[in-house]
Design a protein around this motif. Sequence first.
Motif, PDB file in Angstrom:
ATOM      1  N   UNK A  99      45.184  29.408  29.948  1.00  0.00           N
ATOM      2  CA  UNK A  99      44.900  30.670  29.245  1.00  0.00           C
ATOM      3  C   UNK A  99      43.406  30.939  29.059  1.00  0.00           C
ATOM      4  N   UNK A 100      42.596  29.899  28.752  1.00  0.00           N
ATOM      5  CA  UNK A 100      41.150  30.132  28.509  1.00  0.00           C
ATOM      6  C   UNK A 100      40.477  30.660  29.764  1.00  0.00           C
ATOM      7  N   UNK A 101      40.903  30.154  30.931  1.00  0.00           N
ATOM      8  CA  UNK A 101      40.297  30.633  32.185  1.00  0.00           C
ATOM      9  C   UNK A 101      40.765  32.058  32.468  1.00  0.00           C
ATOM     10  N   UNK A 102      42.052  32.315  32.282  1.00  0.00           N
ATOM     11  CA  UNK A 102      42.545  33.683  32.504  1.00  0.00           C
ATOM     12  C   UNK A 102      41.781  34.678  31.628  1.00  0.00           C
ATOM     13  N   UNK A 103      41.438  34.243  30.406  1.00  0.00           N
ATOM     14  CA  UNK A 103      40.789  35.171  29.469  1.00  0.00           C
ATOM     15  C   UNK A 103      39.349  35.523  29.861  1.00  0.00           C
ATOM     16  N   UNK A 104      38.699  34.706  30.699  1.00  0.00           N
ATOM     17  CA  UNK A 104      37.331  35.068  31.110  1.00  0.00           C
ATOM     18  C   UNK A 104      37.293  35.673  32.512  1.00  0.00           C
ATOM     19  N   UNK A 105      38.449  35.702  33.183  1.00  0.00           N
ATOM     20  CA  UNK A 105      38.463  36.169  34.578  1.00  0.00           C
ATOM     21  C   UNK A 105      38.290  37.692  34.662  1.00  0.00           C
ATOM     22  N   UNK A 106      37.707  38.144  35.804  1.00  0.00           N
ATOM     23  CA  UNK A 106      37.608  39.588  36.051  1.00  0.00           C
ATOM     24  C   UNK A 106      38.931  40.119  36.570  1.00  0.00           C
ATOM     25  N   UNK A 107      39.660  39.254  37.263  1.00  0.00           N
ATOM     26  CA  UNK A 107      40.914  39.697  37.869  1.00  0.00           C
ATOM     27  C   UNK A 107      41.880  38.519  37.915  1.00  0.00           C
ATOM     28  N   UNK A 108      43.128  38.783  37.520  1.00  0.00           N
ATOM     29  CA  UNK A 108      44.170  37.743  37.570  1.00  0.00           C
ATOM     30  C   UNK A 108      45.248  38.255  38.500  1.00  0.00           C
ATOM     31  N   UNK A 109      45.755  37.397  39.377  1.00  0.00           N
ATOM     32  CA  UNK A 109      46.778  37.893  40.292  1.00  0.00           C
ATOM     33  C   UNK A 109      47.562  36.787  40.945  1.00  0.00           C
ATOM     34  N   UNK A 110      48.492  37.194  41.819  1.00  0.00           N
ATOM     35  CA  UNK A 110      49.207  36.213  42.637  1.00  0.00           C
ATOM     36  C   UNK A 110      48.431  36.022  43.937  1.00  0.00           C
ATOM     37  N   UNK A 111      48.933  35.191  44.831  1.00  0.00           N
ATOM     38  CA  UNK A 111      48.171  34.836  46.035  1.00  0.00           C
ATOM     39  C   UNK A 111      47.822  36.059  46.884  1.00  0.00           C
ATOM     40  N   UNK A 112      48.762  36.982  47.020  1.00  0.00           N
ATOM     41  CA  UNK A 112      48.496  38.167  47.853  1.00  0.00           C
ATOM     42  C   UNK A 112      47.444  39.059  47.210  1.00  0.00           C
ATOM     43  N   UNK A 113      47.599  39.330  45.924  1.00  0.00           N
ATOM     44  CA  UNK A 113      46.635  40.201  45.233  1.00  0.00           C
ATOM     45  C   UNK A 113      45.240  39.584  45.234  1.00  0.00           C
ATOM     46  N   UNK A 114      45.179  38.261  45.073  1.00  0.00           N
ATOM     47  CA  UNK A 114      43.873  37.594  45.044  1.00  0.00           C
ATOM     48  C   UNK A 114      43.216  37.635  46.416  1.00  0.00           C
ATOM     49  N   UNK A 115      44.014  37.517  47.502  1.00  0.00           N
ATOM     50  CA  UNK A 115      43.361  37.593  48.822  1.00  0.00           C
ATOM     51  C   UNK A 115      42.886  39.017  49.093  1.00  0.00           C
ATOM     52  N   UNK A 116      43.669  40.002  48.648  1.00  0.00           N
ATOM     53  CA  UNK A 116      43.202  41.395  48.826  1.00  0.00           C
ATOM     54  C   UNK A 116      41.893  41.613  48.060  1.00  0.00           C
ATOM     55  N   UNK A 117      41.834  41.098  46.851  1.00  0.00           N
ATOM     56  CA  UNK A 117      40.643  41.252  46.017  1.00  0.00           C
ATOM     57  C   UNK A 117      39.446  40.545  46.679  1.00  0.00           C
ATOM     58  N   UNK A 118      39.689  39.329  47.188  1.00  0.00           N
ATOM     59  CA  UNK A 118      38.604  38.562  47.825  1.00  0.00           C
ATOM     60  C   UNK A 118      38.084  39.289  49.060  1.00  0.00           C
ATOM     61  N   UNK A 119      38.960  40.017  49.764  1.00  0.00           N
ATOM     62  CA  UNK A 119      38.530  40.742  50.965  1.00  0.00           C
ATOM     63  C   UNK A 119      37.739  41.991  50.582  1.00  0.00           C
TER      64      UNK A 119
END
Length: 318
Positions: A38-58
Amino acid sequence: MVFAALEAPTVPHDLPAAIDLLRRERKAVILAHYYQSPEIQDVADFIGDSLELSRKAAATDAEVIVFCGVHFMAETAKILSPGKTVLLPDLAAGCSLADACPADAFAAFRAEHPEHLVVSYINCSAAVKAQSDLICTSSNAVSLVQQLPAERPILFAPDQNLGRWVARQSGRELTLWPGGCIVHETFSEQALLRLKLEHPEAEVIAHPECLPNLLDLADFIGSTSKLLARAASSDATSFIVLTEPGILHQMRRQLPHKTFVEVPGQDGCSCNACPYMRLNTLEKLWQCLDTMSPAIELDENLRVRALAPIQRMLEMSR
Ligand code: 13P
Ligand code: SF4
Protein backbone atom coordinates in the motif's frame (compact mmCIF):
# COMPACT_ATOMS: atom_id res chain seq x y z
CA MET A 1 46.98 9.44 2.48
CA VAL A 2 43.76 9.69 4.48
CA PHE A 3 40.53 8.61 2.84
CA ALA A 4 37.21 9.90 4.08
CA ALA A 5 34.92 6.99 4.91
CA LEU A 6 32.13 6.58 2.35
CA GLU A 7 28.97 7.01 4.31
CA ALA A 8 25.69 5.52 3.22
CA PRO A 9 23.17 8.33 2.69
CA THR A 10 20.86 8.80 5.65
CA VAL A 11 17.38 7.51 4.97
CA PRO A 12 15.01 10.50 5.14
CA HIS A 13 12.43 10.49 7.87
CA ASP A 14 9.60 11.42 5.50
CA LEU A 15 10.17 8.96 2.66
CA PRO A 16 7.07 9.88 0.59
CA ALA A 17 8.14 13.55 0.59
CA ALA A 18 11.75 12.66 -0.29
CA ILE A 19 10.56 10.39 -3.10
CA ASP A 20 8.35 13.14 -4.45
CA LEU A 21 11.26 15.62 -4.48
CA LEU A 22 13.55 13.18 -6.32
CA ARG A 23 10.79 12.23 -8.77
CA ARG A 24 10.57 15.90 -9.83
CA GLU A 25 14.35 16.41 -9.96
CA ARG A 26 14.87 13.27 -12.07
CA LYS A 27 11.78 13.88 -14.27
CA ALA A 28 10.68 10.39 -13.33
CA VAL A 29 7.37 8.61 -13.43
CA ILE A 30 6.61 5.94 -10.82
CA LEU A 31 4.60 3.00 -12.14
CA ALA A 32 3.28 0.42 -9.69
CA HIS A 33 1.56 -2.93 -10.06
CA TYR A 34 -1.48 -3.67 -7.90
CA TYR A 35 0.57 -6.27 -5.99
CA GLN A 36 2.90 -3.65 -4.52
CA SER A 37 2.58 -2.72 -0.85
CA PRO A 38 0.00 0.00 0.00
CA GLU A 39 2.77 2.56 0.82
CA ILE A 40 4.26 2.14 -2.66
CA GLN A 41 0.87 2.34 -4.36
CA ASP A 42 0.22 5.58 -2.46
CA VAL A 43 3.28 7.35 -3.92
CA ALA A 44 2.91 5.99 -7.47
CA ASP A 45 1.88 8.17 -10.43
CA PHE A 46 0.04 5.28 -12.00
CA ILE A 47 -1.17 1.90 -10.72
CA GLY A 48 -2.24 -0.81 -13.12
CA ASP A 49 -2.17 -4.39 -14.31
CA SER A 50 0.53 -5.73 -16.64
CA LEU A 51 -1.18 -4.56 -19.83
CA GLU A 52 -1.97 -1.06 -18.56
CA LEU A 53 1.56 -0.67 -17.20
CA SER A 54 3.15 -1.66 -20.51
CA ARG A 55 0.91 0.79 -22.36
CA LYS A 56 1.91 3.50 -19.89
CA ALA A 57 5.63 2.62 -20.21
CA ALA A 58 5.34 2.89 -24.02
CA ALA A 59 3.53 6.25 -23.92
CA THR A 60 5.21 8.23 -21.11
CA ASP A 61 7.37 11.25 -21.91
CA ALA A 62 9.19 11.03 -18.56
CA GLU A 63 12.97 10.57 -18.81
CA VAL A 64 13.06 7.95 -16.08
CA ILE A 65 10.63 5.11 -15.37
CA VAL A 66 10.73 3.69 -11.86
CA PHE A 67 9.00 0.35 -12.15
CA CYS A 68 7.56 -0.87 -8.86
CA GLY A 69 6.80 -4.40 -9.93
CA VAL A 70 8.91 -7.38 -10.91
CA HIS A 71 11.82 -7.80 -13.30
CA PHE A 72 9.90 -8.93 -16.41
CA MET A 73 7.68 -5.83 -16.10
CA ALA A 74 10.62 -3.42 -15.87
CA GLU A 75 12.34 -5.30 -18.70
CA THR A 76 9.21 -4.90 -20.85
CA ALA A 77 9.28 -1.15 -20.12
CA LYS A 78 12.93 -1.02 -21.29
CA ILE A 79 12.07 -3.01 -24.44
CA LEU A 80 9.33 -0.47 -25.24
CA SER A 81 11.29 2.64 -24.20
CA PRO A 82 15.00 1.95 -24.83
CA GLY A 83 15.97 5.63 -24.61
CA LYS A 84 14.71 5.95 -21.06
CA THR A 85 16.35 4.92 -17.82
CA VAL A 86 14.25 2.14 -16.29
CA LEU A 87 14.82 1.54 -12.58
CA LEU A 88 13.64 -1.43 -10.53
CA PRO A 89 13.96 -0.81 -6.76
CA ASP A 90 15.13 -4.39 -6.13
CA LEU A 91 16.75 -6.28 -9.02
CA ALA A 92 16.02 -9.59 -7.27
CA ALA A 93 12.26 -9.06 -7.75
CA GLY A 94 11.75 -11.96 -10.15
CA CYS A 95 8.76 -14.19 -10.91
CA SER A 96 8.30 -17.95 -10.53
CA LEU A 97 6.72 -18.12 -13.99
CA ALA A 98 9.66 -16.42 -15.70
CA ASP A 99 12.10 -18.61 -13.72
CA ALA A 100 10.21 -21.77 -14.75
CA CYS A 101 10.81 -21.11 -18.43
CA PRO A 102 14.53 -20.93 -19.29
CA ALA A 103 15.23 -19.71 -22.83
CA ASP A 104 17.21 -22.79 -23.96
CA ALA A 105 14.60 -25.29 -22.74
CA PHE A 106 11.92 -23.13 -24.37
CA ALA A 107 13.84 -23.21 -27.67
CA ALA A 108 13.86 -27.04 -27.50
CA PHE A 109 10.09 -27.06 -26.78
CA ARG A 110 9.47 -24.84 -29.81
CA ALA A 111 11.67 -27.05 -31.98
CA GLU A 112 9.43 -30.02 -31.10
CA HIS A 113 6.42 -28.07 -32.42
CA PRO A 114 7.68 -26.26 -35.53
CA GLU A 115 4.23 -25.69 -37.03
CA HIS A 116 2.80 -23.97 -33.91
CA LEU A 117 2.26 -20.28 -33.30
CA VAL A 118 3.94 -19.31 -30.03
CA VAL A 119 1.94 -17.21 -27.58
CA SER A 120 3.80 -16.24 -24.40
CA TYR A 121 2.37 -14.68 -21.29
CA ILE A 122 4.17 -11.40 -20.54
CA ASN A 123 5.49 -13.06 -17.31
CA CYS A 124 8.62 -14.37 -19.06
CA SER A 125 12.15 -13.18 -19.85
CA ALA A 126 13.11 -11.05 -22.86
CA ALA A 127 14.91 -14.14 -24.24
CA VAL A 128 11.60 -16.08 -24.24
CA LYS A 129 9.68 -13.10 -25.65
CA ALA A 130 12.22 -12.95 -28.48
CA GLN A 131 11.24 -16.53 -29.42
CA SER A 132 7.50 -15.79 -29.39
CA ASP A 133 5.06 -14.76 -32.12
CA LEU A 134 2.76 -12.94 -29.74
CA ILE A 135 2.81 -11.76 -26.12
CA CYS A 136 -0.36 -11.63 -24.05
CA THR A 137 -1.33 -10.59 -20.53
CA SER A 138 -4.05 -12.04 -18.35
CA SER A 139 -6.42 -9.28 -19.47
CA ASN A 140 -6.15 -9.83 -23.25
CA ALA A 141 -5.10 -13.51 -23.60
CA VAL A 142 -8.54 -14.86 -24.53
CA SER A 143 -9.26 -12.19 -27.14
CA LEU A 144 -5.78 -12.47 -28.70
CA VAL A 145 -5.93 -16.27 -28.98
CA GLN A 146 -9.38 -15.98 -30.57
CA GLN A 147 -7.90 -13.71 -33.25
CA LEU A 148 -5.29 -16.28 -34.36
CA PRO A 149 -5.89 -18.26 -37.58
CA ALA A 150 -8.08 -21.29 -36.80
CA GLU A 151 -5.89 -23.68 -38.80
CA ARG A 152 -2.69 -22.92 -36.84
CA PRO A 153 -1.94 -24.95 -33.68
CA ILE A 154 -0.78 -22.89 -30.70
CA LEU A 155 1.89 -23.24 -28.01
CA PHE A 156 1.13 -21.34 -24.82
CA ALA A 157 3.79 -20.56 -22.17
CA PRO A 158 4.68 -20.36 -19.35
CA ASP A 159 1.51 -20.47 -17.16
CA GLN A 160 -0.45 -23.69 -17.57
CA ASN A 161 -3.33 -22.51 -15.35
CA LEU A 162 -3.87 -19.38 -17.40
CA GLY A 163 -3.40 -21.51 -20.54
CA ARG A 164 -6.10 -24.01 -19.51
CA TRP A 165 -8.51 -21.18 -18.75
CA VAL A 166 -7.75 -19.43 -22.06
CA ALA A 167 -8.29 -22.72 -23.93
CA ARG A 168 -11.66 -23.17 -22.27
CA GLN A 169 -12.77 -19.57 -22.91
CA SER A 170 -11.52 -19.34 -26.49
CA GLY A 171 -12.45 -22.85 -27.63
CA ARG A 172 -8.89 -23.28 -28.99
CA GLU A 173 -6.68 -26.22 -28.16
CA LEU A 174 -3.39 -25.05 -26.62
CA THR A 175 -0.18 -27.02 -26.07
CA LEU A 176 0.97 -25.85 -22.65
CA TRP A 177 4.35 -25.21 -21.06
CA PRO A 178 4.17 -26.64 -17.51
CA GLY A 179 4.77 -23.46 -15.44
CA GLY A 180 2.80 -22.02 -12.52
CA CYS A 181 2.70 -19.02 -10.20
CA ILE A 182 3.82 -19.96 -6.68
CA VAL A 183 1.41 -17.39 -5.25
CA HIS A 184 -1.78 -18.25 -7.13
CA GLU A 185 -1.15 -21.99 -6.80
CA THR A 186 -1.04 -21.68 -3.02
CA PHE A 187 -4.68 -20.79 -2.44
CA SER A 188 -6.46 -23.41 -0.38
CA GLU A 189 -9.74 -24.85 -1.69
CA GLN A 190 -10.69 -25.78 1.87
CA ALA A 191 -10.19 -22.19 3.05
CA LEU A 192 -12.20 -20.88 0.10
CA LEU A 193 -15.09 -23.26 0.83
CA ARG A 194 -15.03 -22.20 4.47
CA LEU A 195 -15.10 -18.51 3.48
CA LYS A 196 -18.00 -19.16 1.10
CA LEU A 197 -19.96 -20.65 4.01
CA GLU A 198 -19.10 -17.69 6.24
CA HIS A 199 -20.01 -15.15 3.50
CA PRO A 200 -22.78 -16.83 1.48
CA GLU A 201 -23.72 -13.52 -0.17
CA ALA A 202 -20.16 -12.77 -1.37
CA GLU A 203 -19.10 -12.97 -5.00
CA VAL A 204 -15.89 -14.98 -5.57
CA ILE A 205 -13.56 -13.15 -7.96
CA ALA A 206 -10.34 -14.84 -9.12
CA HIS A 207 -7.21 -14.30 -11.17
CA PRO A 208 -6.82 -16.87 -14.00
CA GLU A 209 -3.41 -17.97 -12.65
CA CYS A 210 -5.25 -19.89 -9.90
CA LEU A 211 -5.59 -23.69 -10.06
CA PRO A 212 -8.59 -25.02 -12.04
CA ASN A 213 -10.41 -26.40 -8.94
CA LEU A 214 -10.43 -22.88 -7.45
CA LEU A 215 -11.42 -21.22 -10.74
CA ASP A 216 -14.36 -23.64 -10.89
CA LEU A 217 -15.62 -22.07 -7.64
CA ALA A 218 -15.31 -18.48 -8.91
CA ASP A 219 -18.18 -16.27 -10.09
CA PHE A 220 -15.87 -14.00 -12.10
CA ILE A 221 -12.34 -14.50 -13.48
CA GLY A 222 -10.04 -11.75 -14.78
CA SER A 223 -6.79 -9.80 -14.55
CA THR A 224 -6.18 -7.58 -11.52
CA SER A 225 -7.72 -4.52 -13.27
CA LYS A 226 -10.71 -6.56 -14.36
CA LEU A 227 -11.25 -7.79 -10.79
CA LEU A 228 -11.23 -4.19 -9.58
CA ALA A 229 -13.65 -3.14 -12.33
CA ARG A 230 -15.92 -6.11 -11.53
CA ALA A 231 -15.99 -5.21 -7.84
CA ALA A 232 -17.11 -1.70 -8.85
CA SER A 233 -19.76 -2.75 -11.38
CA SER A 234 -21.25 -5.75 -9.54
CA ASP A 235 -24.39 -5.39 -7.43
CA ALA A 236 -22.69 -7.54 -4.78
CA THR A 237 -21.40 -5.70 -1.72
CA SER A 238 -18.91 -8.32 -0.54
CA PHE A 239 -16.22 -10.23 -2.39
CA ILE A 240 -13.87 -13.12 -1.72
CA VAL A 241 -10.74 -12.20 -3.66
CA LEU A 242 -8.52 -14.97 -5.06
CA THR A 243 -5.39 -13.10 -6.00
CA GLU A 244 -2.42 -11.37 -4.36
CA PRO A 245 -3.84 -9.21 -1.52
CA GLY A 246 -2.05 -6.03 -2.70
CA ILE A 247 -5.10 -5.38 -4.91
CA LEU A 248 -7.30 -5.09 -1.81
CA HIS A 249 -5.73 -1.70 -1.06
CA GLN A 250 -7.26 -0.16 -4.21
CA MET A 251 -10.51 -2.11 -3.81
CA ARG A 252 -10.99 -0.77 -0.28
CA ARG A 253 -9.90 2.75 -1.25
CA GLN A 254 -12.11 3.01 -4.33
CA LEU A 255 -15.08 1.09 -2.90
CA PRO A 256 -15.18 1.89 0.83
CA HIS A 257 -18.82 0.79 1.14
CA LYS A 258 -17.97 -2.77 -0.02
CA THR A 259 -16.27 -5.62 1.87
CA PHE A 260 -13.27 -7.59 0.58
CA VAL A 261 -12.00 -10.85 2.04
CA GLU A 262 -8.63 -12.34 1.11
CA VAL A 263 -8.07 -16.09 0.86
CA PRO A 264 -5.16 -17.60 2.83
CA GLY A 265 -2.64 -20.06 1.37
CA GLN A 266 -2.43 -23.77 2.25
CA ASP A 267 -2.35 -24.35 6.03
CA GLY A 268 -3.13 -20.68 6.65
CA CYS A 269 0.33 -19.44 5.53
CA SER A 270 0.72 -15.85 4.35
CA CYS A 271 2.30 -17.08 1.09
CA ASN A 272 -0.57 -15.48 -0.83
CA ALA A 273 1.64 -12.32 -0.81
CA CYS A 274 4.06 -12.41 -3.77
CA PRO A 275 7.56 -12.66 -2.25
CA TYR A 276 9.09 -11.08 -5.36
CA MET A 277 6.73 -8.10 -5.60
CA ARG A 278 7.15 -7.45 -1.90
CA LEU A 279 10.95 -7.13 -2.18
CA ASN A 280 10.37 -3.54 -3.28
CA THR A 281 10.04 -1.18 -0.32
CA LEU A 282 9.55 2.55 0.05
CA GLU A 283 13.17 2.85 1.19
CA LYS A 284 14.49 0.99 -1.87
CA LEU A 285 12.27 3.14 -4.09
CA TRP A 286 13.80 6.29 -2.60
CA GLN A 287 17.30 4.82 -2.84
CA CYS A 288 16.98 3.88 -6.52
CA LEU A 289 15.83 7.41 -7.37
CA ASP A 290 18.72 8.81 -5.33
CA THR A 291 21.42 6.63 -6.92
CA MET A 292 19.67 6.04 -10.28
CA SER A 293 20.29 2.33 -9.87
CA PRO A 294 19.66 -0.54 -10.30
CA ALA A 295 18.79 0.18 -13.92
CA ILE A 296 17.63 -2.40 -16.48
CA GLU A 297 20.17 -3.00 -19.26
CA LEU A 298 19.40 -5.06 -22.34
CA ASP A 299 21.32 -6.22 -25.38
CA GLU A 300 19.98 -4.21 -28.36
CA ASN A 301 19.68 -7.22 -30.66
CA LEU A 302 17.65 -9.09 -28.04
CA ARG A 303 15.52 -6.01 -27.33
CA VAL A 304 14.53 -5.64 -30.97
CA ARG A 305 13.57 -9.31 -31.24
CA ALA A 306 11.55 -9.15 -28.01
CA LEU A 307 9.82 -5.92 -29.11
CA ALA A 308 8.05 -7.36 -32.19
CA PRO A 309 5.65 -9.74 -30.34
CA ILE A 310 4.93 -7.07 -27.69
CA GLN A 311 4.05 -4.52 -30.37
CA ARG A 312 1.85 -7.13 -32.04
CA MET A 313 0.05 -7.56 -28.71
CA LEU A 314 -0.46 -3.80 -28.30
CA GLU A 315 -1.82 -3.51 -31.85
CA MET A 316 -4.15 -6.48 -31.48
CA SER A 317 -5.53 -5.36 -28.12
CA ARG A 318 -6.28 -1.73 -28.90
P1 13P B 1 -2.00 -8.98 -14.24
O1 13P B 1 -2.06 -9.32 -15.70
O2 13P B 1 -3.36 -9.01 -13.62
O3 13P B 1 -1.28 -7.72 -14.01
O4 13P B 1 -1.20 -10.15 -13.50
C1 13P B 1 0.17 -10.08 -13.34
C2 13P B 1 0.70 -11.07 -12.43
O5 13P B 1 1.86 -11.23 -12.22
C3 13P B 1 -0.26 -11.92 -11.77
O6 13P B 1 0.39 -12.76 -10.93
FE1 SF4 C 1 5.05 -13.94 -10.73
FE2 SF4 C 1 3.05 -14.96 -9.35
FE3 SF4 C 1 4.44 -12.97 -8.31
FE4 SF4 C 1 2.80 -12.54 -10.40
S1 SF4 C 1 2.22 -13.13 -8.33
S2 SF4 C 1 4.88 -11.79 -10.17
S3 SF4 C 1 3.03 -14.46 -11.52
S4 SF4 C 1 5.23 -15.01 -8.79
